[in-house]
Motif scaffolding. Structure first.
Motif, PDB file in Angstrom:
ATOM      1  N   MET A 157       0.818  -1.163   0.013  1.00 25.46           N
ATOM      2  CA  MET A 157       0.160   0.140   0.114  1.00 25.46           C
ATOM      3  C   MET A 157       0.939   1.392  -0.031  1.00 25.46           C
ATOM      4  O   MET A 157       0.520   2.317  -0.637  1.00 25.46           O
ATOM      5  N   GLY A 158       1.882   1.207   0.754  1.00 25.32           N
ATOM      6  CA  GLY A 158       2.876   2.324   0.984  1.00 25.32           C
ATOM      7  C   GLY A 158       3.574   2.663  -0.605  1.00 25.32           C
ATOM      8  O   GLY A 158       3.577   3.736  -1.055  1.00 25.32           O
ATOM      9  N   ASN A 159       3.972   1.498  -1.133  1.00 26.66           N
ATOM     10  CA  ASN A 159       4.300   1.739  -2.371  1.00 26.66           C
ATOM     11  C   ASN A 159       3.615   2.402  -3.536  1.00 26.66           C
ATOM     12  O   ASN A 159       3.742   3.251  -4.431  1.00 26.66           O
ATOM     13  N   ALA A 160       2.377   1.742  -3.504  1.00 24.69           N
ATOM     14  CA  ALA A 160       1.187   2.244  -4.514  1.00 24.69           C
ATOM     15  C   ALA A 160       0.765   3.630  -4.316  1.00 24.69           C
ATOM     16  O   ALA A 160       0.408   4.434  -5.158  1.00 24.69           O
ATOM     17  N   ILE A 161       0.714   4.005  -2.680  1.00 20.02           N
ATOM     18  CA  ILE A 161       0.185   5.334  -2.322  1.00 20.02           C
ATOM     19  C   ILE A 161       1.528   6.212  -2.944  1.00 20.02           C
ATOM     20  O   ILE A 161       1.107   7.537  -3.419  1.00 20.02           O
ATOM     21  N   ARG A 162       2.570   5.765  -2.734  1.00 18.32           N
ATOM     22  CA  ARG A 162       3.622   6.787  -3.475  1.00 18.32           C
ATOM     23  C   ARG A 162       3.476   7.114  -4.838  1.00 18.32           C
ATOM     24  O   ARG A 162       3.794   8.058  -5.325  1.00 18.32           O
ATOM     25  N   GLU A 222      12.861   0.511   1.406  1.00 22.41           N
ATOM     26  CA  GLU A 222      13.652   1.531   2.346  1.00 22.41           C
ATOM     27  C   GLU A 222      13.742   1.014   3.689  1.00 22.41           C
ATOM     28  O   GLU A 222      14.620   1.340   4.554  1.00 22.41           O
ATOM     29  N   ARG A 223      12.904  -0.221   3.983  1.00 22.56           N
ATOM     30  CA  ARG A 223      12.976  -0.843   5.349  1.00 22.56           C
ATOM     31  C   ARG A 223      14.096  -2.002   5.522  1.00 22.56           C
ATOM     32  O   ARG A 223      13.993  -2.790   4.538  1.00 22.56           O
ATOM     33  N   VAL A 224      14.730  -1.946   6.452  1.00 25.93           N
ATOM     34  CA  VAL A 224      15.682  -3.188   6.810  1.00 25.93           C
ATOM     35  C   VAL A 224      15.215  -3.842   7.950  1.00 25.93           C
ATOM     36  O   VAL A 224      15.018  -3.003   9.131  1.00 25.93           O
ATOM     37  N   SER A 225      15.122  -5.090   7.952  1.00 29.25           N
ATOM     38  CA  SER A 225      14.628  -5.849   9.395  1.00 29.25           C
ATOM     39  C   SER A 225      15.420  -6.956   9.618  1.00 29.25           C
ATOM     40  O   SER A 225      15.228  -7.940   8.608  1.00 29.25           O
ATOM     41  N   VAL A 226      16.070  -7.148  10.718  1.00 24.79           N
ATOM     42  CA  VAL A 226      16.873  -8.447  10.956  1.00 24.79           C
ATOM     43  C   VAL A 226      16.123  -9.269  12.102  1.00 24.79           C
ATOM     44  O   VAL A 226      16.394 -10.406  12.088  1.00 24.79           O
ATOM     45  N   ASP A 227      15.305  -8.594  12.721  1.00 23.26           N
ATOM     46  CA  ASP A 227      14.336  -9.540  13.589  1.00 23.26           C
ATOM     47  C   ASP A 227      12.856  -9.003  13.675  1.00 23.26           C
ATOM     48  O   ASP A 227      12.791  -8.063  12.963  1.00 23.26           O
ATOM     49  N   ALA A 228      12.306  -9.870  14.158  1.00 22.65           N
ATOM     50  CA  ALA A 228      10.757  -9.634  14.156  1.00 22.65           C
ATOM     51  C   ALA A 228      10.183  -8.453  14.826  1.00 22.65           C
ATOM     52  O   ALA A 228       8.865  -8.196  14.373  1.00 22.65           O
ATOM     53  N   LEU A 229      10.932  -8.100  15.633  1.00 24.49           N
ATOM     54  CA  LEU A 229      10.269  -6.898  16.652  1.00 24.49           C
ATOM     55  C   LEU A 229      10.610  -5.672  15.736  1.00 24.49           C
ATOM     56  O   LEU A 229       9.968  -4.618  16.611  1.00 24.49           O
ATOM     57  N   ALA A 258      14.270  -4.599   2.129  1.00 23.08           N
ATOM     58  CA  ALA A 258      15.541  -4.003   1.624  1.00 23.08           C
ATOM     59  C   ALA A 258      16.719  -5.044   1.532  1.00 23.08           C
ATOM     60  O   ALA A 258      17.673  -5.238   0.843  1.00 23.08           O
ATOM     61  N   ASN A 259      16.803  -5.710   2.793  1.00 26.64           N
ATOM     62  CA  ASN A 259      17.882  -6.884   3.101  1.00 26.64           C
ATOM     63  C   ASN A 259      17.583  -7.942   2.730  1.00 26.64           C
ATOM     64  O   ASN A 259      18.380  -8.966   2.999  1.00 26.64           O
ATOM     65  N   GLY A 260      16.471  -8.206   2.086  1.00 22.78           N
ATOM     66  CA  GLY A 260      16.203  -9.550   1.752  1.00 22.78           C
ATOM     67  C   GLY A 260      15.387 -10.284   2.587  1.00 22.78           C
ATOM     68  O   GLY A 260      14.865 -11.470   2.520  1.00 22.78           O
TER      69      GLY A 260
END
Lengths: 426, 456
Positions: free
Chosen positions: B215-220, B389-396, B353-355
């Protein structure tokens, strides 16, 4: 532990109460039925088995060690067969058999000593080196049999029990391992009986105290501020956490695979929550299938083992291996709790670990199309490979995988390790 | 917080006969499962102010219980008349009543108060994670379009759940918004539409449930398109252009993508395979059905989430076309299931973004188990779900709390994060059917393409 008295279903408590009133065979049968219906499971099996074997030794007729061993082995394998998913039963049987062997050899040594003093002139003249004290170690008995051969005959002649037992010794099934034992003639069956019964009482004490002893290590393992994930906390784990909460402030995550049953609307861990909260410990029930999401927050994972195999693998409640694997992926320590009586000198079995159970709570039988469509595999027991376990916390303290073999060797006789599920000559 | 929870009921229960015995966090499931999703700083400020006022009010209240109770009752009644009546009677009122007194200055006071109760059950260590909440339609911003109101409700109740369904619903609702839009006199669409019309819609949707990344992508994309219009572009032409963009977007990025992904993934299924999957994902289901249509004979092993049970529906639809299904209701038999499988096919909500995957909780456990057993783990994902844009290595870091499982004795996160090392490959609509590639390659491709939808 406290069996619900309100229910009409037979339970461990009722069985134990009825043990004295019933004949031995009736007790065995009712125990087997309880096992088969899984009305006794987990740690209770150990206790119940010990109680039952106590009855076997107290009530059944036997006149020498071999008879007793055969009897115990037969009953033991019947029990183990009734519940192949509870390797703990076999452990207790092995322990009791080892106990009998120990007591018998001790007895014989004492007997040897006694007869030697009676015929000390004879032995003095032989100048044979002989023990000053009765030696409990069975190794010591072999060389002695040679030097004290004559005294055997003396004692045999003295003892009335042995008059009867000579016949029995001949046709009792003699296993290769116990051959030396069959030559030994216990002077007093009743003495042996009471010693074995005492030994079983000690095993029962060990079982009942294991949880407390394990809990006494809680403070070392849990540090202030920890986030501890307790997977399906058993009595052992609950006691461990409660003990830790007395001195430490930490947070407990309670995890299980399934949502609590709709029928029991109450929190299954309400009592635990109350106790922990009293100690200032927060408890959070995680209602989730996967546990990876929480692992970055968790410091250590704790669950209790149903059995510890000789390779260090664990038999656990279904899903604990998911917790262990998640902890491993995040390099968090996994602590498995379990008394030494859960150490099982066997190799892990896929059949037991992949055991499937009741599926009715997942698919309603009222929903015909789903019942037709689904092959539901509800696994109830699981296997945790040894490399996922970091600490084995037993009543003898924390252990590592490399030390398990010596613990097994301390507790089981090599002759009994092969105690099989196949019933012997019944 | 604590004083509120304990004192608040006292003020009001007396007139109601003290019927309330449950502590505050134990909300009945029917109560509005609301919470602050993503509040703007301004809102947060207003909320904080309201809290403070409420606390002060409480202190006074305890001194004059009867008077306070009366006052609270009147306030509660007044609020009830405002359309809050459907929220189960005395309990929620007794809780919200006195708090209203202090918070009348807030923009949507009643919501703020309700959300407080719901969120108070969240353990502190998870308090940063947002949660979907139901906002009574009467309390929504006045500029929210009816079509958006509806999908907001559907999202808050998880009637529209997965990221693509939410995206599609949003775009279709925005279509209606654009169709009914008329530029006020003296304004231009390119200057007026986004801040005054589109943003309130987005704000409302975000409040109902945190936006998913597609949704974020589409709105952009949509905003960029609006900005592209010249200030003098006639309104009709601009609207026409926007509608066309949305239609094209739905066609290309959703409909066509789904088709291509299913086609490519189905090619990876061979006769005699046993494919393991988790729960029910639209793309995975499509793939299985297509592979079966292509004449492949294979078994499917479904591990379900007992909190969702979508796998049962999947099992049924596969069974109908003659695919043999093994069904595990939970992760319990994971080891055996993974050993039996030839490879693993997973769906996902988003890829960071980090896969890392952002997928239904439990996905990571399966991916790890499969990787440990050296099985292929293939992920199906539309490129619109890639977040650059976002990078996440843990679920929190990025997650959502399940509003259905947020009581004093249960807590659940909806998603978990699977590191890219546990993923063999990702199939997207970019692939030409040659196989799968690591998520990083696709991210690089997205960057290289300078895809207008993912302008950083």
């Amino acid at each position: 532990m406290a069996p619900s008295q309100a229910s009409y279903a037979p339970s461990l408590g009722k069985l134990l109460k009825s043990l004295n009133g019933q004949t031995l065979e009736a007790s065995i049968e009712s125990f087997i039925y309880l096992l088969k219906r899984r009305q006794i499971k987990g740690d209770d099996c150990a206790d119940a088995t010990a109680h039952l074997l106590r009855q076997v030794i107290a009530k059944s007729k036997w006149s020498d060690v071999d008879q007793l061993l055969t009897r115990v082995q037969n009953v033991g394998s019947r029990l183990a067969q009734a519940a192949p998913h509870e390797p703990i039963i076999g452990n207790i049987v092995r322990r009791v058999m080892g106990l009998i062997r120990d007591e018998a050899s001790e007895d014989r040594n004492a007997d040897d000593l006694g007869s030697e003093t009676a015929s000390d002139i004879q032995s003095l003249s032989m100048n044979a080196p002989r023990p000053q004290h009765p030696k409990p170690a069975p190794i010591a008995s072999r060389p002695q049999t040679l030097t004290t051969m004559p005294s055997f005959h003396v004692s045999k002649a003295k003892s009335m029990f042995n008059l009867l037992s000579v016949v029995d010794t001949l046709d009792s099934p003699v296993t290769g391992a116990s051959t030396p034992m069959s030559q030994a003639q216990p002077t007093s069956v009743s003495a042996l009986r009471s010693e074995v019964l005492d030994g079983i009482n000690e095993i029962m004490d060990e079982i009942s105290q294991a949880d407390d002893q394990i809990a006494s290590f809680a403070e070392v393992q849990i540090q202030p501020g920890d986030f501890v994930l307790a997977y399906l906390p058993s009595r052992t784990v609950e006691r461990f956490l409660v003990k830790a909460s007395a001195r430490r402030r930490f947070t407990v995550f309670i995890a299980s695979l399934d949502p609590p049953q709709a029928s029991s609307s109450t929190d299954p861990y309400a009592a635990l929550r109350k106790k922990l909260n009293a100690g200032g410990v927060k408890m959070i029930s995680i209602a989730s299938n996967g546990l990876m999401a929480y692992m970055s927050r968790v410091n250590k994972v704790i669950f209790s083992a149903k059995a510890v195999y000789q390779n260090g693998g664990l038999l656990v409640d279904s899903g604990a291996s998911v917790a262990a694997q998640a902890a491993h992926a995040y390099s968090k320590p996994v602590i498995a709790l379990g008394g030494v009586f859960k150490f099982c000198p066997e190799d892990p079995s896929d059949e037991i670990a992949g055991e499937t159970g009741d599926s009715s709570s997942y698919v309603s039988y009222a929903d015909g199309s789903k019942v037709d469509a689904l092959e539901v595999e509800n696994t109830v027991a699981d296997y945790v490979p040894p490399e996922l376990v970091d600490v084995y916390l037993t009543n003898l303290g924390p252990q590592t995988r490399h030390h398990l073999a010596s613990i097994m060797a301390d507790h089981y006789k090599p002759e009994d390790v092969g105690f099989s599920l196949i019933p012997g000559e019944v | 917080m604590a004083t509120q929870a304990t004192v608040a009921p006292v003020g009001v229960t007396s007139p109601q006969g003290g019927s309330r015995t449950i502590p505050a966090p134990a909300n009945p499931p029917t109560a509005a499962t609301a919470n602050p999703a993503q509040l703007t700083p301004a809102q947060l400020k207003a909320k904080a102010k309201a809290d403070k006022a409420a606390r002060r009010a409480q202190v006074k209240e305890t001194k004059a219980v009867v008077a306070a109770a009366d006052a609270a009752k009147t306030t509660a009644d007044a609020k009830g008349g405002k359309g809050k009546g459907k929220q189960d009677g005395p309990q929620s009122q007794s809780k919200t009543g006195p708090q209203h007194r202090g918070s009348t200055s807030g923009r949507r006071p009643s919501i703020l108060v309700v959300e407080k109760d719901v969120r108070s059950g969240i353990p502190e260590c998870f308090s940063h994670i947002p949660m979907a909440k139901r906002i009574p339609t009467a309390h929504a911003h006045k500029d929210v379009h009816p079509a958006v109101l509806v999908i907001g409700q559907q999202m808050a109740t998880f009637a529209i759940k997965d990221s693509i369904a939410r995206l599609e619903a949003t775009l279709l609702a925005f279509r209606k918004v654009i169709e009914s839009y008329e530029t006020p006199k003296g304004n231009s669409l390119s200057r007026h539409f986004v801040p005054h019309v589109l943003n309130p819609q987005i704000e409302y949707l975000t409040e109902c449930r945190p936006m998913c990344y597609s949704m974020g992508n589409a709105i952009r994309l949509l905003k960029a398109k609006v900005n592209d219009f010249d200030i003098d572009t006639p309104e009709e032409e601009a609207k026409e252009g926007l509608l066309e963009t949305i239609d094209l977007f739905i066609n290309e990025r959703i409909t066509l993508a789904e088709f291509v992904i299913a086609r490519n993934a189905a090619k990876q299924i061979n006769d005699g395979d046993v494919i393991l999957t988790y729960g029910r994902h639209r793309l995975v289901e499509k793939t299985f059905l297509l592979a079966r249509e292509n004449g492949r004979v294979f078994d499917v092993s479904i591990i379900d989430d007992p909190y969702d049970r979508g796998g049962q529906e999947l099992a049924r639809s596969l069974q109908q076309v003659g695919i043999r299904v093994f069904y595990s209701p939970n992760l319990g038999g994971l080891r055996a299931n993974v050993e039996r499988a030839t490879n693993v096919l997973l769906g996902t909500e988003a890829i960071f973004a980090n896969g890392s995957l952002h997928a239904a909780a439990g996905t990571a456990d399966i991916a790890v188990a499969a990787t440990n057993a050296s099985k292929k783990v293939i992920v199906l994902c539309e490129t619109i779900n890639f977040d650059r844009e976002r990078v996440s290595v843990d679920a929190l870091t990025y997650n959502e709390i399940d509003p259905e499982q947020n009581t004093s004795d249960s807590f659940r996160l909806l998603f978990d994060t699977t590191r890219d090392k546990y993923i063999t490959g990702v199939i997207t609509e970019f692939e030409s059917g040659t196989g799968n590639s690591p998520a990083q390659a696709i991210l690089a491709l997205l960057r290289k393409q300078e895809d207008p939808t993912v302008i950083a």
